[in-house]
Design an enzyme around this catalytic site. Structure first.
Site, PDB file in Angstrom:
ATOM      1  N   GLU A  10     -70.342  66.780 -15.351  1.00 44.26           N
ATOM      2  CA  GLU A  10     -70.324  67.909 -15.428  1.00 44.26           C
ATOM      3  C   GLU A  10     -68.646  68.281 -16.178  1.00 44.26           C
ATOM      4  O   GLU A  10     -68.983  69.044 -16.165  1.00 44.26           O
ATOM      5  CB  GLU A  10     -71.172  68.355 -15.194  1.00 44.26           C
ATOM      6  CG  GLU A  10     -71.080  69.224 -13.792  1.00 44.26           C
ATOM      7  CD  GLU A  10     -71.309  68.574 -13.130  1.00 44.26           C
ATOM      8  OE1 GLU A  10     -71.425  66.948 -13.090  1.00 44.26           O
ATOM      9  OE2 GLU A  10     -71.839  68.961 -11.534  1.00 44.26           O
ATOM     10  N   HIS A  43     -69.610  63.252 -10.158  1.00 42.62           N
ATOM     11  CA  HIS A  43     -70.438  64.810 -11.530  1.00 42.62           C
ATOM     12  C   HIS A  43     -69.724  64.887 -12.922  1.00 42.62           C
ATOM     13  O   HIS A  43     -68.155  65.528 -12.953  1.00 42.62           O
ATOM     14  CB  HIS A  43     -69.293  65.974 -10.749  1.00 42.62           C
ATOM     15  CG  HIS A  43     -70.031  66.390  -9.632  1.00 42.62           C
ATOM     16  ND1 HIS A  43     -71.029  67.376  -9.383  1.00 42.62           N
ATOM     17  CD2 HIS A  43     -69.892  66.586  -8.051  1.00 42.62           C
ATOM     18  CE1 HIS A  43     -71.985  67.570  -8.165  1.00 42.62           C
ATOM     19  NE2 HIS A  43     -70.854  67.135  -7.619  1.00 42.62           N
ATOM     20  N   CYS A  64     -75.023  64.000  -8.588  1.00 39.47           N
ATOM     21  CA  CYS A  64     -74.529  63.283  -6.846  1.00 39.47           C
ATOM     22  C   CYS A  64     -75.890  63.843  -6.009  1.00 39.47           C
ATOM     23  O   CYS A  64     -76.249  62.693  -5.957  1.00 39.47           O
ATOM     24  CB  CYS A  64     -73.737  64.597  -7.034  1.00 39.47           C
ATOM     25  SG  CYS A  64     -72.312  64.386  -5.772  1.00 39.47           S
TER      26      CYS A  64
END
Ligand code: GLN
Length: 538
Positions: A512, A510, A383
């Site tokens: 993650e 993102h 990001c």
């Protein structure tokens, strides 16, 4: 549907979220379909507007909900994909009650905490039940500690809810602390007794008590807690400090067979004991890896354990996949501004720049990206980290003087990262954010496509306001930047990479938020593999 409610007592930070998530893991491994959710008593509508100092990471769901980081544990520990319906805050409850009042929906009645606010909470429970007809067990964690004034309405709503759906369908689990008094060499049960007494005062008798202990829970204490908290002895469960990784939590709770107790309590019939081999293998790979790499995470809230939680977890998942311990060096980006990249991150195997807002430390992050590019150290920008890589490339490879994001320099001559036209002029915080899952096209022949196993479409979660400025796309591409993915709907740049580099990837989304213990995210996996490669060459 059957319901589990997980409350907490004595102190916060007991690992209540992990306990709830672990129960989810165990039940799922028994073949039951579970869904997890959290009730948060604070007045924010969601944690999106809270500083990481207050709240740690904001965890983003597919539907764009900005939620508590515990939902991250839930998604990592179970296979459920959660939605905004699975994180309810007092802010949402009151907002909805007040809106109804203004619309006249209460038909002239005095609007009160009980029944109107509690009804609102219960109606959410009923809605989630209706929306998920295939779920066997809905596990709800109640944020905060029993006895907090702000949690009272939730507890009262649950008490009523249990009566409505039948007590036999509800299991109350209370997570408490057994403090160990070193000077006396003793574990104390009194705080637990008092916290359970508080819960009973509110009309709830816990069915199972989970005791967080540093030491072990001996039979005397188990007996004492059972006797004074009015539960059966077998329903007093120990939850010890795990030695290595949070992924040991389900295994620890399994020792006292918590899943069995829950299944019996809820009359879920005969389900096989959990097949945990995969989970155990994963834990073993985390605990006893063959290799080791050092990854620097250069961010702004680096001293906070929880600010980049999902990133740290994703690195662990990817590490386990490569039989590698990922040693994370948390670097304050401003330190790079003060001392230079070489001094601060000169000897790491990989550099990760995570998401972030505001300009503190950005120049340090740009130095980190430059150092990674020039020294051919694996770089992974997430990001903001992708935007940083773009700015660095524009400035130092394309020679675009003062290139920047308009987030940091409104008047920059070269706004390589900027707002989209239609976002300008909107002031409501959050209103201009690109939030949630979005479909993107992957371009074949790129490293990113390779890592994603050459699928043509990916779905990743977003949380950002600024975008790669398409006016600069050609110039950056001519200088060697490769765009490996764009959003399907409007062609916004999603992934950038440098082909001549062992691993230099920036993702506008993102990743993650979609990594799981036994399914590391492909970009994290590729990043750790590249770092491992580098560590072998050293
Ligand atoms: N501040 C940047 C933006 O709003 C990046 C956000 C992030 O990293 N989550 O676009």
């Amino acid at each position: 549907m059957k319901y589990i409610f997980v409350t907490g007592g004595v102190v916060s930070s007991l690992g209540k979220g992990l306990a709830a998530a672990s129960i989810g893991t165990l039940l799922e491994h028994r073949g039951l379909s579970t869904l997890m959710q959290k009730f948060d008593p604070y007045l924010n509508v969601d944690p999106g507007t809270m500083s990481p100092y207050q709240h740690g990471e904001v965890y983003v769901l597919d539907d764009g909900a900005e939620t508590d980081l515990d939902l991250g544990h839930y998604e990592r520990f179970t296979s459920g994909v959660l939605s905004r319906m699975n994180n309810l805050t007092s802010g949402q409850v009151f907002d909805s009650v007040i809106k109804k009042e203004r619309r006249g929906e209460y038909l002239g009645k005095t609007v009160q905490f009980i029944p109107h606010v509690t009804d609102e909470i219960k109606s959410r429970m009923h809605q989630v039940t209706l929306d998920n007809p295939k779920t066997d067990v809905l596990i709800t964690e109640i944020g905060g500690t029993v006895g907090d004034m702000e949690g009272l309405l939730f507890i009262e709503a649950l008490r009523q809810f249990a009566l409505e759906v039948g007590k036999e369908n509800v299991c109350f689990i209370h997570v408490t602390l057994l403090p160990y008094i070193r000077a006396a060499g003793e574990v104390k049960t009194k705080p637990t007794q008092q916290s359970v007494a508080k819960l009973r005062e509110l009309g709830i008798q816990p069915d199972i008590i989970i005791c967080r202990t540093e030491a072990d829970l001996d039979e005397d204490n188990r007996k004492k807690i059972a006797m004074f908290c009015n539960v059966e002895r077998k329903n007093v469960v120990a939850f010890r400090d795990v030695a290595h990784t949070i992924y040991e939590c389900p295994l620890d709770l399994r020792r006292d067979k918590i899943d069995r107790l829950v299944v019996d309590r809820l009359g879920l019939g005969h389900t096989p004991s959990p097949a945990l081999e995969d989970w155990e293998r994963f834990v073993q790979r985390v605990i006893h890896p063959k290799n080791k790499v050092t990854i620097a995470v250069a961010g702004k809230y680096i001293e906070l354990q929880d600010a980049y939680k999902s990133i740290y977890e994703s690195l662990i998942h990817a590490g386990a996949h490569h039989d590698t311990k990922v040693h994370i060096v948390r670097v304050e980006a401003e330190a790079i501004e003060d001392h230079g990249a070489k001094a601060v991150i000169g000897d790491v195997d990989g550099i990760l720049v995570p998401g972030g807002f505001g300009d503190r430390g950005t120049e340090g992050k740009i130095l980190a990206a430059k150092y990674a590019r020039e020294q051919k150290i694996p770089y992974f920008g997430i990001c903001l980290g992708m935007q940083i890589a773009t700015i660095e490339f524009a400035r130092n490879v394309c020679g675009l003087k003062g290139a920047n994001s308009t987030e940091f320099d409104k008047l920059t001559k070269n706004p390589v990262i900027c707002l989209q036209e239609e976002q300008k002029g909107i002031e409501d915080m959050g209103a201009t954010m690109r939030l949630g899952s979005c479909e993107s096209i992957l371009f074949t022949g790129t490293k990113a496509a390779d890592l994603y196993d050459n699928v043509d479409r990916i779905h990743e979660r977003h949380r950002h306001r600024y975008e790669f400025n398409s006016d600069y796309q050609e110039r950056l591409q001519e200088a060697g930047l490769v765009i490996s993915s764009v959003s399907a709907e409007d062609g916004l740049v999603e992934i950038i990479e440098l082909p001549e580099h062992p691993f230099y990837i920036g993702a506008q989304f993102h990743p993650e938020f979609q990594s799981k213990p036994n399914h590391p995210h492909p970009l994290f996996s590729g990043f750790v593999a590249a770092a491992l490669e580098r560590s072998h060459q050293k």
